[in-house]
Design an enzyme around this catalytic site. Structure first.
Site, PDB file in Angstrom:
ATOM      1  CE  LYS A  73      -4.311  -0.033  -3.499  1.00 46.18           C
ATOM      2  NZ  LYS A  73      -5.229   1.045  -3.139  1.00 46.18           N
ATOM      3  CG  ASP A 109      -7.766   3.137  -5.004  1.00 50.31           C
ATOM      4  OD1 ASP A 109      -8.683   2.341  -4.735  1.00 50.31           O
ATOM      5  OD2 ASP A 109      -6.555   2.844  -4.904  1.00 50.31           O
TER       6      ASP A 109
END
Ligand code: ATR
Length: 280
Positions: A73, A109
């Site tokens: 990520k 997220d």
């Protein structure tokens, strides 16, 4: 022969390692099927040193888009053609859109968490929020909450320097939010919670590997006006959420955040709303 995957079907993917336990393929394929979209979502186990080749493959295969998960990520940020301002400040990307070979990175997220809070009708605008933990998930949640209007964010973490990194980022980039980092101390946590609206656990305590553990150990630390969220969804009720329920707090586990981070990515790729009531 009755198979919806045909020569016309486009790819949406997940790149990460390990990926076997991901819920994303089931979520997105259920949604593609429900909406009659000619896409298929597949998970690919790509180890750390193969990320660049993985991205090239996404371009070569003309994937519509893809998710990025651990351990990529952060590293992916430097390998994309463009990223959103929020993803840049958060420093990680979990969703990518392929726009004619140009890879554009997003972080859904934190947005997924905010959406779950809004769905629970929790007003956090101009309010103080306390976050437990300072890993990647905490960073995304804290920075997005600051972007979206929390007036004060207090981060408690075992490793104080990691909490300070996040609060420095917020204080240097988002002038409407004041952020403070504190080392783990339950008495100080109780003090900070007195005038807070929301408490969010972003540590791994409470997950199956750390089941029955919680930074909050006594109901005395909480108060009933607090909304208590845990980003852990398995088990659905962590020790923290049990303690909070005992105090009379409204609570939320991590499942709605998981669904919403997926739904926001789904919209970025397809332009359509995910039929989330069909998911899980
Ligand atoms: P993620 O990227 O999913 O957020 P992570 O980066 O491993 O996961 O972060 C886990 C968080 O849980 C960290 O804040 C970690 O604290 P440290 O930064 O001090 O490592 C916290 N954590 C994990 N185990 C813990 C424990 N036993 N006690 C307190 N905090 C813990």
């Amino acid at each position: 022969m009755n198979n919806r995957i045909q020569g016309t079907t486009s790819l949406v993917a997940l790149l990460g390692y390990p990926i076997e336990h991901s819920k994303s393929p089931a979520m997105h394929n259920t949604a593609f099927e429900a909406l009659g979209l000619d896409y298929v979502y597949l998970a690919f186990g790509i180890k750390k040193d193969l990320l660049k080749q993985g991205l090239d493959a996404m371009r070569a295969l003309n994937a519509i888009g893809f998710n990025i998960t651990m351990p990529h990520k952060e590293e992916v940020v430097g390998l994309l053609d463009e990223i959103t301002e929020e993803a840049r400040i958060i420093g990680s990307v979990n969703s990518v859109k392929n726009k004619d070979g140009k890879l554009i990175g997003y972080n859904t997220d934190g947005k997924g968490f905010v959406k779950a809070l809004q769905e629970a009708e929790i007003d956090f605008q101009g309010k103080k929020i306390v976050i437990l933990g300072a890993g990647g998930a905490a960073r995304a949640v804290a920075i997005q909450l600051a972007y979206d209007g929390a007036s004060e964010i207090v981060i408690f973490n075992r490793t104080l320097s990691k909490a300070q990194e996040i609060t420095n980022t917020i204080n240097n980039n988002i002038s409407t939010t004041k952020a403070i980092a504190i080392g783990l101390d339950e008495q100080m946590l109780k003090e900070e919670l007195k005038d807070s609206a929301v408490l969010v656990n972003c540590t791994s305590l409470g997950m199956k590997s750390n089941i029955d553990q919680s930074i909050v150990t006594t109901s005395d630390t909480l108060h009933e006006d607090l909304f208590v969220a845990d980003i852990v969804y398995d088990p659905p009720k962590t020790r923290l959420l049990s303690i909070a329920e005992g105090v009379g707090c409204k609570t939320m586990n991590g499942l709605r955040m998981l669904i919403w981070q997926g739904a926001i990515a789904f919209k970025i790729w397809t332009g359509k709303d995910m039929p989330i009531d069909l998911i899980f």
